[in-house]
Design a protein around this motif. Structure first.
Motif, PDB file in Angstrom:
ATOM      1  N   GLN A  84       0.843  -1.187   0.000  1.00  0.00           N
ATOM      2  CA  GLN A  84       0.000   0.000   0.000  1.00  0.00           C
ATOM      3  C   GLN A  84       0.888   1.251   0.000  1.00  0.00           C
ATOM      4  OE1 GLN A  84      -2.554   0.274   3.380  1.00  0.00           O
ATOM      5  NE2 GLN A  84      -3.457   2.224   2.766  1.00  0.00           N
ATOM      6  N   VAL A  85       0.633   2.121  -0.954  1.00  0.00           N
ATOM      7  CA  VAL A  85       1.427   3.345  -1.063  1.00  0.00           C
ATOM      8  C   VAL A  85       0.916   4.378  -0.070  1.00  0.00           C
ATOM      9  CG1 VAL A  85       2.088   5.230  -2.573  1.00  0.00           C
ATOM     10  CG2 VAL A  85       1.955   2.894  -3.473  1.00  0.00           C
ATOM     11  N   GLN A  86       1.858   5.003   0.630  1.00  0.00           N
ATOM     12  CA  GLN A  86       1.506   6.098   1.535  1.00  0.00           C
ATOM     13  C   GLN A  86       2.461   7.259   1.321  1.00  0.00           C
ATOM     14  OE1 GLN A  86       1.368   4.322   5.579  1.00  0.00           O
ATOM     15  NE2 GLN A  86      -0.774   4.945   5.572  1.00  0.00           N
ATOM     16  N   LEU A  87       1.900   8.456   1.287  1.00  0.00           N
ATOM     17  CA  LEU A  87       2.669   9.689   1.285  1.00  0.00           C
ATOM     18  C   LEU A  87       2.218  10.487   2.502  1.00  0.00           C
ATOM     19  CD1 LEU A  87       2.396  10.748  -2.485  1.00  0.00           C
ATOM     20  CD2 LEU A  87       4.202   9.413  -1.400  1.00  0.00           C
ATOM     21  N   VAL A  88       3.156  10.807   3.380  1.00  0.00           N
ATOM     22  CA  VAL A  88       2.810  11.487   4.621  1.00  0.00           C
ATOM     23  C   VAL A  88       3.576  12.797   4.704  1.00  0.00           C
ATOM     24  CG1 VAL A  88       2.739  11.340   7.124  1.00  0.00           C
ATOM     25  CG2 VAL A  88       2.371   9.273   5.743  1.00  0.00           C
ATOM     26  N   ALA A 123       7.204  11.860   3.402  1.00  0.00           N
ATOM     27  CA  ALA A 123       7.797  10.536   3.506  1.00  0.00           C
ATOM     28  C   ALA A 123       6.942   9.538   2.739  1.00  0.00           C
ATOM     29  CB  ALA A 123       7.907  10.122   4.961  1.00  0.00           C
ATOM     30  N   ALA A 124       7.574   8.826   1.825  1.00  0.00           N
ATOM     31  CA  ALA A 124       6.863   7.884   0.972  1.00  0.00           C
ATOM     32  C   ALA A 124       7.175   6.452   1.363  1.00  0.00           C
ATOM     33  CB  ALA A 124       7.240   8.110  -0.486  1.00  0.00           C
ATOM     34  N   SER A 125       6.195   5.590   1.224  1.00  0.00           N
ATOM     35  CA  SER A 125       6.396   4.169   1.463  1.00  0.00           C
ATOM     36  C   SER A 125       5.515   3.377   0.509  1.00  0.00           C
ATOM     37  CB  SER A 125       6.073   3.797   2.913  1.00  0.00           C
ATOM     38  OG  SER A 125       4.733   4.102   3.222  1.00  0.00           O
ATOM     39  N   GLY A 126       5.911   2.128   0.265  1.00  0.00           N
ATOM     40  CA  GLY A 126       5.107   1.261  -0.576  1.00  0.00           C
ATOM     41  C   GLY A 126       5.335   1.430  -2.066  1.00  0.00           C
ATOM     42  N   LEU A 127       6.338   2.186  -2.453  1.00  0.00           N
ATOM     43  CA  LEU A 127       6.652   2.363  -3.863  1.00  0.00           C
ATOM     44  C   LEU A 127       8.162   2.482  -4.035  1.00  0.00           C
ATOM     45  CD1 LEU A 127       5.810   6.068  -4.937  1.00  0.00           C
ATOM     46  CD2 LEU A 127       6.353   5.330  -2.642  1.00  0.00           C
ATOM     47  N   VAL A 128       8.616   2.297  -5.259  1.00  0.00           N
ATOM     48  CA  VAL A 128      10.041   2.455  -5.555  1.00  0.00           C
ATOM     49  C   VAL A 128      10.290   3.949  -5.729  1.00  0.00           C
ATOM     50  CG1 VAL A 128      11.942   1.790  -7.053  1.00  0.00           C
ATOM     51  CG2 VAL A 128      10.050   0.192  -6.650  1.00  0.00           C
ATOM     52  N   PHE A 129      10.572   4.591  -4.635  1.00  0.00           N
ATOM     53  CA  PHE A 129      10.590   6.046  -4.578  1.00  0.00           C
ATOM     54  C   PHE A 129      11.529   6.653  -5.620  1.00  0.00           C
ATOM     55  CE2 PHE A 129      10.011  10.102  -2.621  1.00  0.00           C
ATOM     56  CZ  PHE A 129      11.258  10.738  -2.651  1.00  0.00           C
ATOM     57  N   SER A 130      12.679   6.053  -5.802  1.00  0.00           N
ATOM     58  CA  SER A 130      13.721   6.674  -6.623  1.00  0.00           C
ATOM     59  C   SER A 130      13.307   6.857  -8.086  1.00  0.00           C
ATOM     60  CB  SER A 130      15.004   5.864  -6.543  1.00  0.00           C
ATOM     61  OG  SER A 130      14.799   4.562  -7.054  1.00  0.00           O
ATOM     62  N   TYR A 174       0.091  19.651  -0.647  1.00  0.00           N
ATOM     63  CA  TYR A 174       0.009  18.211  -0.892  1.00  0.00           C
ATOM     64  C   TYR A 174       1.262  17.713  -1.604  1.00  0.00           C
ATOM     65  CZ  TYR A 174      -5.066  18.782  -0.244  1.00  0.00           C
ATOM     66  OH  TYR A 174      -6.319  19.066   0.244  1.00  0.00           O
ATOM     67  N   CYS A 175       1.660  16.514  -1.230  1.00  0.00           N
ATOM     68  CA  CYS A 175       2.734  15.809  -1.907  1.00  0.00           C
ATOM     69  C   CYS A 175       2.117  14.859  -2.931  1.00  0.00           C
ATOM     70  CB  CYS A 175       3.526  15.030  -0.854  1.00  0.00           C
ATOM     71  SG  CYS A 175       4.821  13.987  -1.479  1.00  0.00           S
ATOM     72  N   ASN A 176       2.760  14.727  -4.072  1.00  0.00           N
ATOM     73  CA  ASN A 176       2.244  13.888  -5.149  1.00  0.00           C
ATOM     74  C   ASN A 176       3.366  13.075  -5.772  1.00  0.00           C
ATOM     75  OD1 ASN A 176       1.679  14.475  -8.557  1.00  0.00           O
ATOM     76  ND2 ASN A 176       0.400  13.072  -7.388  1.00  0.00           N
ATOM     77  N   TYR A 179      -0.322   9.081  -6.864  1.00  0.00           N
ATOM     78  CA  TYR A 179      -0.571   8.991  -5.426  1.00  0.00           C
ATOM     79  C   TYR A 179      -0.472  10.379  -4.778  1.00  0.00           C
ATOM     80  CZ  TYR A 179       0.576   4.148  -6.553  1.00  0.00           C
ATOM     81  OH  TYR A 179       0.605   2.899  -7.123  1.00  0.00           O
ATOM     82  N   TRP A 180      -1.296  10.563  -3.744  1.00  0.00           N
ATOM     83  CA  TRP A 180      -1.351  11.853  -3.043  1.00  0.00           C
ATOM     84  C   TRP A 180      -1.300  11.639  -1.532  1.00  0.00           C
ATOM     85  CZ3 TRP A 180      -1.691  16.592  -5.557  1.00  0.00           C
ATOM     86  CH2 TRP A 180      -1.918  16.535  -6.927  1.00  0.00           C
ATOM     87  N   GLY A 181      -0.701  12.608  -0.862  1.00  0.00           N
ATOM     88  CA  GLY A 181      -0.754  12.629   0.585  1.00  0.00           C
ATOM     89  C   GLY A 181      -2.016  13.322   1.065  1.00  0.00           C
ATOM     90  N   GLN A 182      -2.132  13.424   2.381  1.00  0.00           N
ATOM     91  CA  GLN A 182      -3.340  14.002   2.972  1.00  0.00           C
ATOM     92  C   GLN A 182      -3.253  15.512   3.098  1.00  0.00           C
ATOM     93  OE1 GLN A 182      -0.899  12.735   4.702  1.00  0.00           O
ATOM     94  NE2 GLN A 182      -0.521  14.286   6.272  1.00  0.00           N
ATOM     95  N   GLY A 183      -2.068  16.054   2.929  1.00  0.00           N
ATOM     96  CA  GLY A 183      -1.881  17.497   2.980  1.00  0.00           C
ATOM     97  C   GLY A 183      -1.404  17.991   4.338  1.00  0.00           C
ATOM     98  N   THR A 184      -0.699  19.109   4.291  1.00  0.00           N
ATOM     99  CA  THR A 184      -0.270  19.791   5.511  1.00  0.00           C
ATOM    100  C   THR A 184      -0.557  21.284   5.340  1.00  0.00           C
ATOM    101  OG1 THR A 184       1.562  20.104   7.079  1.00  0.00           O
ATOM    102  CG2 THR A 184       2.144  20.078   4.749  1.00  0.00           C
TER     103      THR A 184
END
Length: 119
Positions: A1-5, A23-30, A94-96, A108-113
């Protein structure tokens, strides 16, 4: 599961600085191009800055010279350094992460800050 926080938002006075992190997880970030977008109340979401997998960057005219996007592939994190902040920078940021190929698009999108620039 991809998460962007996202983190790092807050209240700052005009002329101040903030550093946002995603911070990203669940994907090949690079291999993912990354972007920071923002949406102010009553306005459309807009792209603020982007960084390619190879490190190339692009900025909206409104933030050129004030904002800097960067990435740390070892930490799976993208940053947005924001200097000389103005009240008009107030928005939800938002991070994308988006990767397009001939057969599919991963978006993918984060929840925003929240960033609020006010005296």
């Amino acid at each position: 599961q991809v998460q962007l926080v996202e983190s790092g938002g807050g209240l700052v006075q005009p002329g101040g600085s903030l550093r946002l992190s995603c911070a990203a997880s669940g994907l090949v970030f690079s291999i993912y191009p990354m972007g920071w977008h923002r949406q102010a109340p009553g306005k459309q979401r807009e792209l603020v800055a982007s960084i390619g997998s190879g490190g190339s960057t692009n900025y909206a005219d409104s933030v050129k010279g004030r904002f800097t996007i960067s990435r740390d592939n070892a930490k799976n994190t993208v940053y947005l350094q924001m200097n000389s902040l103005k009240p008009e920078d107030t928005a939800l940021y938002y991070c994308n992460a988006v990767l397009r190929s001939a057969v599919r698009t991963n978006d993918y999108w984060g929840q925003g800050t929240q960033v609020t620039v006010s005296s």
